[in-house]
Design a protein around this motif. Structure first.
Motif, mmCIF file in Angstrom:
data_model
loop_
_atom_site.group_PDB
_atom_site.id
_atom_site.type_symbol
_atom_site.label_atom_id
_atom_site.label_comp_id
_atom_site.label_asym_id
_atom_site.label_seq_id
_atom_site.Cartn_x
_atom_site.Cartn_y
_atom_site.Cartn_z
ATOM 1 N N GLY A 36 25.669 35.799 27.175
ATOM 2 C CA GLY A 36 26.222 36.444 28.536
ATOM 3 C C GLY A 36 25.564 35.782 29.905
ATOM 4 N N PHE A 37 25.887 35.164 30.719
ATOM 5 C CA PHE A 37 26.295 34.094 31.781
ATOM 6 C C PHE A 37 26.243 35.177 33.123
ATOM 7 C CE2 PHE A 37 28.021 30.952 34.844
ATOM 8 C CZ PHE A 37 27.106 30.862 35.404
ATOM 9 N N SER A 38 25.365 35.456 34.503
ATOM 10 C CA SER A 38 25.675 36.363 35.415
ATOM 11 C C SER A 38 25.189 34.536 36.323
ATOM 12 C CB SER A 38 24.375 37.241 35.665
ATOM 13 O OG SER A 38 24.154 37.616 37.172
ATOM 14 N N GLN A 39 26.977 34.491 36.920
ATOM 15 C CA GLN A 39 26.510 33.573 38.197
ATOM 16 C C GLN A 39 26.276 34.244 38.964
ATOM 17 O OE1 GLN A 39 25.944 30.869 38.970
ATOM 18 N NE2 GLN A 39 28.139 30.161 38.485
ATOM 19 N N LEU A 40 25.463 33.745 40.607
ATOM 20 C CA LEU A 40 24.502 34.516 41.379
ATOM 21 C C LEU A 40 26.534 34.396 42.303
ATOM 22 C CD1 LEU A 40 24.316 32.414 43.730
ATOM 23 C CD2 LEU A 40 22.519 31.868 42.760
#
Length: 325
Positions: A36-40
């Motif tokens: 799971g990748f949360s890019q800003l």
């Protein structure tokens, strides 16, 4: 009636077993590991290149990647992390917009047994166990390299006094704090240098333009000798303003920037920028290497910094190694 019921029951059992056999990434493909990748956000060429690096590295590793773009909003990142926890991803990776305010949601990830990797930016917490590793630049060292260049430039020019306007990144973000701190630790005790103003450009080109206009209105072109900008997007925005300003003093300003994207390096080669401090966006392979180690039960290094340097007008700019991303 009984004969019809048994095949239907068996079909339902098979469907349930199939649904539990592996996690699925968006698009329906089953992956053994899901990240799971949360890019800003997507506020700059650096950020876009960083996202591409993560996507390519996940694909090459054979991992599923669930990505959410927070569009510069911390609450969206927190919601994304909670959705990753609910989905039961194997590892959570995120680039925190600001340093504070993460303890609650990361405690939830820890309780769920999901390791967290911080990428590109750090957090401020008294519980370092909330994240397993940090992958990203040494922002303090980047600030130091910017300061060291300016000292060398002042020596070469024989300058007695230089007035510095600093265009900072997002307030309370790790790169903003550390790039400022590293720079000041080099030039702060040198009487030749005065930082006349530090303004928040939020790492955006449009804000870089806005900040530069305000600085020129406040101090005039004759009142600024150096522009130290925390990223290329803001620097290129500032250049748009400076190069439209009909003042001879703007031609002699020393321009220092951080990142190393192609447009900035091209501007360096054209004599429009004096120094480009490198900050690589290609962190995906390092992140996926840590994911592989974590999912294999290994303890990863707590901090990983890529090798970086700087290009400047002291270098041979015809060297093929002087290139941007």
């Amino acid at each position: 009636m009984r004969k019809r019921f048994v095949p239907v029951l068996m079909l339902l059992v098979l469907l349930l077993l199939t649904g539990c056999s592996g996690k699925q990434e968006p698009g329906g493909e089953t992956a053994s590991v899901v990240v799971g990748f949360s890019q800003l956000g997507a506020e700059s060429s650096w950020r876009i290149a960083n996202t591409v690096s993560m996507e390519q590295a996940a694909k090459e590793a054979g991992y599923g990647l669930m990505m959410e773009n927070a569009n510069q909003k911390q609450e969206k990142q927190i919601d994304a992390i909670r959705s990753f926890i609910a989905y039961r991803v194997d590892v959570i990776v995120f680039s925190p917009i600001v340093e504070t305010g993460w303890d609650n949601v990361l405690s939830e990830a820890k309780q769920a047994g999901i390791p967290v990797i911080l990428m590109d930016r750090m957090i401020e917490t008294q519980d370092d166990s909330l994240y397993k590793a940090y992958v990203g630049a040494d922002f303090y060292a980047e600030g130091v390299r910017a300061g060291e260049y300016l000292v060398r430039k002042a020596d070469a020019l024989g300058a007695e006094h230089l007035r510095i306007a600093e265009i900072c990144g997002t307030t309370d973000s790790t790169p903003m704090r550390d790039r400022h701190r590293g720079f000041m630790d080099v030039i702060g005790k040198d009487a030749r240098f005065t930082v006349i103003d530090s303004v928040d450009g939020d790492f955006l080109q449009s804000k870089g333009e806005e900040c530069m206009r305000e600085l020129l209105e406040k101090y005039g072109a004759d009142g600024i000798d150096v522009v130290y900008s925390h990223n290329d997007a803001m620097t290129l925005g500032a250049l748009n303003v400076l190069e439209k300003t009909d003042a001879a003093a703007t031609k002699n300003m020393i321009i220092i920037t951080v990142d190393g994207e192609k447009d900035a390096v091209d501007a360096l080669k054209a004599g429009r920028i004096n120094c480009v401090v490198q900050c690589t966006p290609h962190l995906g392979p390092s992140v996926m290497k840590l994911v592989r180690e974590m999912t294999a039960g290994k303890e990863p290094p707590k901090v990983y910094h890529p090798e970086e340097g700087a290009f400047s007008d002291f270098d041979d700019l015809t060297d093929p190694a002087v290139e941007g991303f």
